[in-house]
Write a protein that holds these residues in place. Structure first.
Motif, short mmCIF file in Angstrom:
data_model
loop_
_atom_site.label_atom_id
_atom_site.label_comp_id
_atom_site.label_asym_id
_atom_site.label_seq_id
_atom_site.Cartn_x
_atom_site.Cartn_y
_atom_site.Cartn_z
N TYR A 185 0.60 -1.15 -0.06
CA TYR A 185 0.11 0.31 0.28
C TYR A 185 0.84 1.24 0.00
O TYR A 185 0.69 2.70 -0.97
CB TYR A 185 -1.14 0.21 1.11
CG TYR A 185 -1.99 1.15 1.39
CD1 TYR A 185 -2.72 1.52 0.25
CD2 TYR A 185 -1.84 2.25 2.45
CE1 TYR A 185 -3.81 2.66 0.28
CE2 TYR A 185 -2.43 3.18 2.39
CZ TYR A 185 -3.85 3.39 1.34
OH TYR A 185 -4.76 4.45 1.07
N SER A 186 1.93 1.75 0.94
CA SER A 186 2.70 2.22 1.19
C SER A 186 3.43 2.36 -0.67
O SER A 186 4.00 3.73 -1.11
CB SER A 186 3.96 1.91 2.02
OG SER A 186 4.77 3.33 1.72
N GLN A 187 3.92 1.44 -1.65
CA GLN A 187 4.24 1.77 -2.25
C GLN A 187 3.59 2.38 -3.38
O GLN A 187 3.57 3.22 -4.70
CB GLN A 187 5.13 0.34 -2.86
CG GLN A 187 6.11 -0.01 -1.81
CD GLN A 187 6.87 -0.82 -2.99
OE1 GLN A 187 5.98 -2.04 -2.71
NE2 GLN A 187 7.95 -2.06 -2.88
N PHE A 188 2.57 1.64 -3.40
CA PHE A 188 1.11 2.17 -4.38
C PHE A 188 1.22 3.92 -4.13
O PHE A 188 0.77 4.43 -5.33
CB PHE A 188 -0.16 1.53 -3.73
CG PHE A 188 -0.87 1.97 -4.88
CD1 PHE A 188 -1.20 1.92 -5.99
CD2 PHE A 188 -2.61 2.67 -3.90
CE1 PHE A 188 -2.42 2.23 -6.67
CE2 PHE A 188 -3.71 3.64 -4.43
CZ PHE A 188 -3.11 2.85 -6.02
N LEU A 189 1.59 4.46 -2.98
CA LEU A 189 0.82 5.80 -2.60
C LEU A 189 2.00 6.48 -3.40
O LEU A 189 2.15 7.75 -3.89
CB LEU A 189 1.01 5.72 -1.05
CG LEU A 189 -0.50 5.39 -0.93
CD1 LEU A 189 -0.80 5.70 0.79
CD2 LEU A 189 -1.27 6.21 -0.74
N ALA A 190 3.30 6.14 -3.07
CA ALA A 190 4.34 6.14 -3.45
C ALA A 190 4.28 6.20 -5.04
O ALA A 190 5.54 6.43 -5.64
CB ALA A 190 5.82 5.87 -3.31
N GLY A 191 3.19 5.73 -6.11
CA GLY A 191 3.37 5.01 -7.22
C GLY A 191 4.09 4.21 -7.65
O GLY A 191 4.47 3.79 -8.80
N MET A 192 4.57 3.34 -6.93
CA MET A 192 5.58 2.16 -7.34
C MET A 192 4.63 0.68 -7.25
O MET A 192 4.08 -0.01 -6.45
CB MET A 192 6.33 1.96 -6.10
CG MET A 192 7.55 3.66 -6.13
SD MET A 192 8.80 2.82 -4.70
CE MET A 192 9.33 1.36 -4.91
N THR A 193 3.75 1.76 -8.66
CA THR A 193 2.66 0.19 -8.68
C THR A 193 2.75 -1.02 -8.90
O THR A 193 1.90 -2.64 -8.21
CB THR A 193 1.59 0.97 -10.03
OG1 THR A 193 2.19 1.07 -11.04
CG2 THR A 193 0.71 2.43 -9.47
N GLN A 194 3.62 -1.50 -9.59
CA GLN A 194 4.39 -3.07 -9.80
C GLN A 194 4.11 -3.69 -8.79
O GLN A 194 4.40 -4.56 -8.55
CB GLN A 194 5.54 -3.54 -10.79
CG GLN A 194 5.95 -4.34 -11.63
CD GLN A 194 4.41 -5.07 -11.98
OE1 GLN A 194 3.51 -4.50 -13.10
NE2 GLN A 194 4.47 -5.77 -11.88
N ALA A 195 6.03 -2.88 -7.81
CA ALA A 195 5.70 -3.26 -7.05
C ALA A 195 5.01 -3.54 -6.11
O ALA A 195 4.82 -4.24 -5.32
CB ALA A 195 7.18 -2.70 -6.03
N ALA A 196 3.66 -2.57 -5.79
CA ALA A 196 2.80 -2.96 -4.93
C ALA A 196 2.21 -3.79 -4.80
O ALA A 196 1.69 -4.45 -4.17
CB ALA A 196 2.48 -1.24 -4.92
N ALA A 197 1.98 -3.92 -6.44
CA ALA A 197 1.19 -5.29 -7.02
C ALA A 197 1.39 -6.90 -6.85
O ALA A 197 0.94 -7.55 -5.77
CB ALA A 197 0.68 -5.19 -8.37
N GLU A 198 2.77 -6.13 -6.09
CA GLU A 198 3.59 -7.83 -6.51
C GLU A 198 3.54 -7.87 -4.61
O GLU A 198 3.26 -9.05 -4.17
CB GLU A 198 4.88 -7.50 -6.74
CG GLU A 198 5.27 -7.60 -8.26
CD GLU A 198 6.79 -7.27 -8.80
OE1 GLU A 198 7.70 -7.42 -7.82
OE2 GLU A 198 6.82 -7.22 -9.53
#
Length: 216
Positions: A185-198
Motif C-alpha cells: 500500500y505504501s508503494q502504491f501511494l508512492a506511485g510504485m504500482t508494479q512493486a505494490a501489486a507484487e
C-alpha cells in the motif's frame, strides 16, 4: 540440697538456652529459604497461567500471573500480565503492565514494542515512535516494531523511510502478511504500482483471508 537446687537450675537454663538457639536457627533457615520458596511458588503459578491461557481463559491466567509477579517481580512476568490484559481487550491495564516491565528492565524489547503498538493504535505517534525505536535498539529482531515505525513514516509521507522499515521487518519475517500488505500500500501511494501489486499478491499468498490485501 542447696547444691542440688543450683545444679537443677543450671541444667534448666541450659535446656532453655538450647531451645532459644534452636528456635533462632529455625527462624534463620526459614528466612534464608524464603526466596527459594517464593521462586518455586511463582514457577508453579506461571505453569498454571500457561495452562489457563492455552484454554483461552485469560482471566484465570491473569490471576495466576499476578500471583507469580507479586512473589518474584520481573520484567518477563509483567510482560505476561500485559499480554493477558490485551487478550481481554484492556489496553490501558496492558500498557501499565508493560510500563512496569520496562521500569524493571529498560531494554525489555517485547514490552517496549507492545507499548509502542498500543500508542500507535491510539494515534499517539510521537510516543509510539519513541517506544518502537527503543524496542528495535534493544532487539533488532523486533519486526513488529519495524512495521510500526514504517506505518508512522508512511503516515508522515516519508515513503522511502517506511519502505526501509518494512524491508527490515520482512528480513526477519518474510511471511508476515500484514507487513507485505502495508509495504504494498505504501508503494502504491508512492506511485510504485508494479512493486505494490507484487507485495499485495504475496500478502494474499501467505494469508488467503487477508481482506485488506484483497481490497487493496
Amino acid at each position: 540440697m542447696f547444691m542440688s537446687s543450683i545444679s537443677s537450675k543450671i541444667q534448666s537454663g541450659r535446656v532453655a538456652l538450647w531451645c532459644v538457639l534452636a528456635t533462632l536457627s529455625v527462624g534463620c533457615a526459614t528466612a534464608q529459604d524464603q526466596p527459594d520458596l517464593d521462586a518455586a511458588a511463582a514457577q508453579e503459578m506461571t505453569g498454571k497461567a500457561v495452562m489457563h491461557e492455552r484454554r483461552g481463559d485469560y482471566s484465570s491466567a491473569l490471576a495466576s500471573y499476578m500471583s507469580a509477579v507479586q512473589l518474584t517481580p520481573s520484567a518477563d512476568l509483567w510482560h505476561q500480565v500485559g499480554r493477558m490484559h490485551l487478550g481481554m481487550e484492556d489496553e490501558m491495564q496492558a500498557l501499565t503492565a508493560f510500563g512496569n516491565a520496562v521500569s524493571l528492565d529498560a531494554e525489555h524489547a517485547s514490552s517496549l514494542e507492545a507499548a509502542g503498538l498500543i500508542h500507535l493504535k491510539w494515534k499517539q505517534t510521537t510516543l509510539a515512535r519513541e517506544f518502537l525505536e527503543r524496542a528495535v535498539a534493544a532487539d533488532e529482531r523486533s519486526w513488529k516494531a519495524q512495521n510500526g515505525l514504517a506505518i508512522i513514516d508512511s503516515l508522515d509521507g516519508r515513503h522511502a523511510d517506511a519502505e526501509a522499515h518494512y524491508q527490515a521487518a520482512l528480513a526477519i519475517r518474510p511471511d508476515a502478511a500484514d507487513v507485505l500488505n502495508n509495504l504494498g500500500y505504501s508503494q502504491f501511494l508512492a506511485g510504485m504500482t508494479q512493486a505494490a501489486a507484487e507485495h499485495l499478491v504475496d500478502a494474499v499468498k501467505y494469508r488467503s483471508d487477508h481482506k485488506v490485501a484483497w481490497s487493496n
